[in-house]
Write an enzyme that holds these catalytic residues in place. Structure first.
Site, PDB file in Angstrom:
ATOM      1  N   SER A 133       1.166  -0.906  -0.237  1.00 15.19           N
ATOM      2  CA  SER A 133       0.184  -0.101   0.390  1.00 15.19           C
ATOM      3  C   SER A 133       1.165   1.783  -0.594  1.00 15.19           C
ATOM      4  CB  SER A 133      -1.092   0.039   1.642  1.00 15.19           C
ATOM      5  OG  SER A 133      -1.663   1.070   1.303  1.00 15.19           O
ATOM      6  N   TYR A 146      -2.378  -0.242  10.934  1.00 18.36           N
ATOM      7  CA  TYR A 146      -1.637  -0.842   9.559  1.00 18.36           C
ATOM      8  C   TYR A 146      -0.714  -0.223   8.688  1.00 18.36           C
ATOM      9  CZ  TYR A 146      -3.690  -1.269   4.805  1.00 18.36           C
ATOM     10  OH  TYR A 146      -3.594  -1.544   3.604  1.00 18.36           O
TER      11      TYR A 146
END
Length: 240
Positions: A133, A146
């Site tokens: 990501s 995260y």
């Protein structure tokens, strides 16, 4: 020429399902792994083995890979796509959400990689694609745990590349920005979800999973002597 087996984790929806459809259309036999077997089977892809597997179960991952290789031959690539995005603040996010992301986003990548890597090294060829990501390259509000897992994926990918490049195995990191998937729905904090949706709308929307699948296929489709080490992509309107 018969095309080789590719393993796709997190294949029941989003990026994983889009990637499975694209690679199948290119002629590859597939092993699809996810916890929702019905969603994978509904893809109705030819020469595809669907197995209900949680990638945090190393034994189950290895067993499924062994079964697929017995049927279709050696795995030439794995797309380590399974992951969770559970947004929250470090001060009050439920700790079990941290554990779930660490297990899925980090250990799941390691377990998938281990299931195919020894064979790739023995053959002197193969490709590991880790779906990370933009949050593996920079921080975002309410993304602390995260972000930590995705920074880990980036670091793991780079370290793995250094270990295996001289033996003919490629390692690719795919780092998308916001994508229209089910990931956000698993966040338990409704305010954070609402803020995220508003931020996404302000950017003009998120990427279609198909776009990310095409980036994966592009990197994999290069000659084995060429490694696209990292692809970072986002909607044009996404500033961060």
């Amino acid at each position: 020429m018969t095309k080789p087996l590719i393993v796709v984790t997190g294949a029941s929806s989003g990026i994983g399902a889009a990637t499975a459809r694209l690679l199948s259309a290119q002629g590859h036999p597939l092993l699809l792994l996810a916890r929702r077997s019905r969603r994978m089977e509904e893809l109705a892809l030819p020469r595809t083995l669907c197995r209900r597997v949680d990638v945090t179960d190393r034994g189950a991952v290895e067993a499924a890979v062994h079964e697929a290789q017995e049927r279709f031959g050696p795995a030439d690539a794995i797309i380590n796509n399974a992951g969770a995005m559970l947004l929250g603040r470090i001060a009050d996010q439920p700790v079990d959400e941290w554990d779930r992301m660490i297990d899925l986003n980090v250990k799941g990548v390691l377990y998938g990689t281990r299931a195919v890597l020894p064979g790739m090294l023995a053959r002197g060829t193969g490709t590991i694609v880790n779906v990370s990501s933009i949050a593996g390259r920079k921080t975002f509000p309410d993304h602390g745990a995260y972000v930590a897992t995705k920074f880990a994926v980036h670091a793991l990918s780079e370290n793995l590349r250094e270990e295996v490049a001289a033996r003919g195995v490629r390692v690719v990191t795919i780092a998308p920005g916001a994508v229209e998937t089910e990931l956000l729905s698993h966040t338990s904090d409704e305010r954070i979800k609402s803020d995220y949706e508003a931020w996404k709308e302000s950017a003009g929307g998120a990427l279609d999973p198909q776009v990310v699948a095409e980036a994966i296929a592009y990197a994999y489709g290069q000659p084995q002597s060429v490694t696209i080490r990292e692809i970072v992509l986002a909607a044009t309107g996404q500033e961060a």
